[in-house]
Write a protein that holds these residues in place. Structure first.
Motif, PDB file in Angstrom:
ATOM      1  N   GLY A  87       1.817   5.031 -15.234  1.00 48.08           N
ATOM      2  CA  GLY A  87       3.168   5.289 -15.422  1.00 48.08           C
ATOM      3  C   GLY A  87       3.725   5.942 -14.105  1.00 48.08           C
ATOM      4  N   GLY A  88       2.691   6.257 -13.203  1.00 46.62           N
ATOM      5  CA  GLY A  88       3.281   7.133 -12.135  1.00 46.62           C
ATOM      6  C   GLY A  88       3.373   6.332 -10.868  1.00 46.62           C
ATOM      7  N   SER A  89       3.556   6.733  -9.844  1.00 43.15           N
ATOM      8  CA  SER A  89       3.754   6.118  -8.760  1.00 43.15           C
ATOM      9  C   SER A  89       2.925   6.428  -7.129  1.00 43.15           C
ATOM     10  N   LEU A  90       2.854   5.565  -6.463  1.00 34.67           N
ATOM     11  CA  LEU A  90       2.110   5.768  -5.226  1.00 34.67           C
ATOM     12  C   LEU A  90       2.786   4.908  -4.000  1.00 34.67           C
ATOM     13  N   SER A  91       2.670   5.500  -2.910  1.00 31.60           N
ATOM     14  CA  SER A  91       3.167   4.836  -1.715  1.00 31.60           C
ATOM     15  C   SER A  91       2.048   4.448  -0.929  1.00 31.60           C
ATOM     16  N   LEU A  92       1.767   3.393  -0.291  1.00 29.92           N
ATOM     17  CA  LEU A  92       0.778   3.180   0.575  1.00 29.92           C
ATOM     18  C   LEU A  92       1.262   2.784   2.124  1.00 29.92           C
ATOM     19  N   SER A  93       0.490   3.290   2.993  1.00 25.67           N
ATOM     20  CA  SER A  93       1.300   2.665   4.218  1.00 25.67           C
ATOM     21  C   SER A  93       0.120   2.017   5.200  1.00 25.67           C
ATOM     22  N   CYS A  94       0.058   1.042   6.038  1.00 25.78           N
ATOM     23  CA  CYS A  94      -0.645   0.592   6.950  1.00 25.78           C
ATOM     24  C   CYS A  94      -0.018   0.547   8.337  1.00 25.78           C
ATOM     25  N   ALA A  95      -0.582   1.141   9.179  1.00 24.79           N
ATOM     26  CA  ALA A  95      -0.313   1.482  10.609  1.00 24.79           C
ATOM     27  C   ALA A  95      -1.149   0.269  11.179  1.00 24.79           C
ATOM     28  N   ALA A  96      -0.700  -0.696  12.145  1.00 29.16           N
ATOM     29  CA  ALA A  96      -1.195  -1.538  12.755  1.00 29.16           C
ATOM     30  C   ALA A  96      -0.924  -1.179  14.404  1.00 29.16           C
ATOM     31  N   SER A  97      -2.142  -1.438  15.018  1.00 25.23           N
ATOM     32  CA  SER A  97      -1.891  -1.346  16.729  1.00 25.23           C
ATOM     33  C   SER A  97      -3.002  -2.430  17.178  1.00 25.23           C
ATOM     34  N   GLY A  98      -2.829  -2.322  18.379  1.00 30.08           N
ATOM     35  CA  GLY A  98      -3.873  -3.087  19.431  1.00 30.08           C
ATOM     36  C   GLY A  98      -3.541  -4.767  19.676  1.00 30.08           C
ATOM     37  N   PHE A  99      -2.413  -5.267  19.135  1.00 33.20           N
ATOM     38  CA  PHE A  99      -2.069  -6.437  19.431  1.00 33.20           C
ATOM     39  C   PHE A  99      -0.508  -6.657  19.839  1.00 33.20           C
ATOM     40  N   ASN A 100      -0.285  -7.924  20.550  1.00 27.19           N
ATOM     41  CA  ASN A 100       1.022  -7.960  21.205  1.00 27.19           C
ATOM     42  C   ASN A 100       2.049  -9.066  20.665  1.00 27.19           C
ATOM     43  N   SER A 101       1.689  -9.388  19.441  1.00 28.80           N
ATOM     44  CA  SER A 101       2.480 -10.301  18.842  1.00 28.80           C
ATOM     45  C   SER A 101       3.683  -9.674  18.494  1.00 28.80           C
ATOM     46  N   ASP A 102       4.936 -10.354  18.841  1.00 28.51           N
ATOM     47  CA  ASP A 102       6.313 -10.012  18.293  1.00 28.51           C
ATOM     48  C   ASP A 102       6.405 -10.361  16.629  1.00 28.51           C
ATOM     49  N   ASP A 103       5.747 -11.312  16.105  1.00 28.06           N
ATOM     50  CA  ASP A 103       6.096 -11.544  14.824  1.00 28.06           C
ATOM     51  C   ASP A 103       4.685 -11.375  14.173  1.00 28.06           C
ATOM     52  N   TYR A 104       4.423 -11.073  13.104  1.00 24.66           N
ATOM     53  CA  TYR A 104       3.342 -10.839  12.297  1.00 24.66           C
ATOM     54  C   TYR A 104       3.355 -10.698  10.874  1.00 24.66           C
ATOM     55  N   ALA A 105       2.482 -10.791  10.071  1.00 27.59           N
ATOM     56  CA  ALA A 105       2.327 -10.376   8.704  1.00 27.59           C
ATOM     57  C   ALA A 105       1.457  -9.532   8.433  1.00 27.59           C
ATOM     58  N   ILE A 106       1.707  -8.821   7.455  1.00 31.14           N
ATOM     59  CA  ILE A 106       0.757  -7.630   6.726  1.00 31.14           C
ATOM     60  C   ILE A 106       0.643  -7.971   5.374  1.00 31.14           C
ATOM     61  N   GLY A 107      -0.666  -8.109   5.185  1.00 27.12           N
ATOM     62  CA  GLY A 107      -0.732  -8.311   3.597  1.00 27.12           C
ATOM     63  C   GLY A 107      -1.626  -7.151   2.875  1.00 27.12           C
ATOM     64  N   TRP A 108      -1.498  -6.980   1.688  1.00 28.14           N
ATOM     65  CA  TRP A 108      -2.309  -6.006   0.746  1.00 28.14           C
ATOM     66  C   TRP A 108      -3.029  -6.796   0.000  1.00 28.14           C
ATOM     67  N   PHE A 109      -4.270  -6.281  -0.100  1.00 34.39           N
ATOM     68  CA  PHE A 109      -5.450  -6.885  -1.163  1.00 34.39           C
ATOM     69  C   PHE A 109      -6.099  -5.760  -1.724  1.00 34.39           C
ATOM     70  N   ARG A 110      -6.789  -5.964  -2.774  1.00 33.01           N
ATOM     71  CA  ARG A 110      -7.190  -4.764  -3.594  1.00 33.01           C
ATOM     72  C   ARG A 110      -8.507  -5.505  -4.053  1.00 33.01           C
ATOM     73  N   GLN A 111      -9.477  -4.494  -4.226  1.00 31.66           N
ATOM     74  CA  GLN A 111     -10.854  -4.891  -5.214  1.00 31.66           C
ATOM     75  C   GLN A 111     -11.071  -3.952  -5.881  1.00 31.66           C
ATOM     76  N   ALA A 112     -11.528  -4.260  -7.194  1.00 31.22           N
ATOM     77  CA  ALA A 112     -11.673  -3.068  -8.180  1.00 31.22           C
ATOM     78  C   ALA A 112     -13.169  -3.336  -8.377  1.00 31.22           C
TER      79      ALA A 112
END
Length: 125
Positions: free
Chosen positions: A15-40
């Motif tokens: 019932g609680g909440s969390l926030s995840l962040s993903c900081a990306a670096s080392g590339f030069n694309s103006d447009d990109y996509a970030i995906g979140w995946f999980r593995q239990a």
């Protein structure tokens, strides 16, 4: 060298909440996509959500739709995943991944070329 660094995982009650962040670096694309995946434990990795910085298009898996919200800060090359109403079934290692070739993202792993190390999310009853 492309680097993706996840942060924000932890332990939370159902019932609680969390926030995840993903900081990306080392590339030069103006447009990109970030995906979140999980593995239990004992399960295959599954898609959770993605967002394209090209037009803000976001995708969610059915298991998290309505509970999780993805957002991007293009200026900081950071993508966040706000997770509300967490359930024990959300317990997993969460990975972010980068698609900087097509910039479309989506929920298929094949589009992603770089991956972070993962962050643990544990939801207790």
């Amino acid at each position: 060298e492309v680097q993706l660094v996840e942060s924000g995982g932890g332990l939370v009650q159902a019932g609680g909440s969390l926030s995840l962040s993903c900081a990306a670096s080392g590339f030069n694309s103006d447009d990109y996509a970030i995906g979140w995946f999980r593995q239990a434990p004992g399960k295959e990795r599954e898609a959770v959500s993605s967002i394209s910085t090209r037009d803000g298009t976001a995708y969610y898996s059915m298991s998290v739709k309505g509970r999780f919200t993805i957002s991007s800060d293009k200026a900081r090359n950071t993508v966040s995943l706000r997770m509300n109403d967490l359930k024990p079934d959300d317990t997993a290692v969460y990975y972010c991944a980068l698609d900087h070739f097509t910039g479309v993202g989506g929920l298929e792993e094949v589009f992603y070329d770089s991956w972070g190390q993962g962050t643990q999310v544990t939801v207790t009853v």
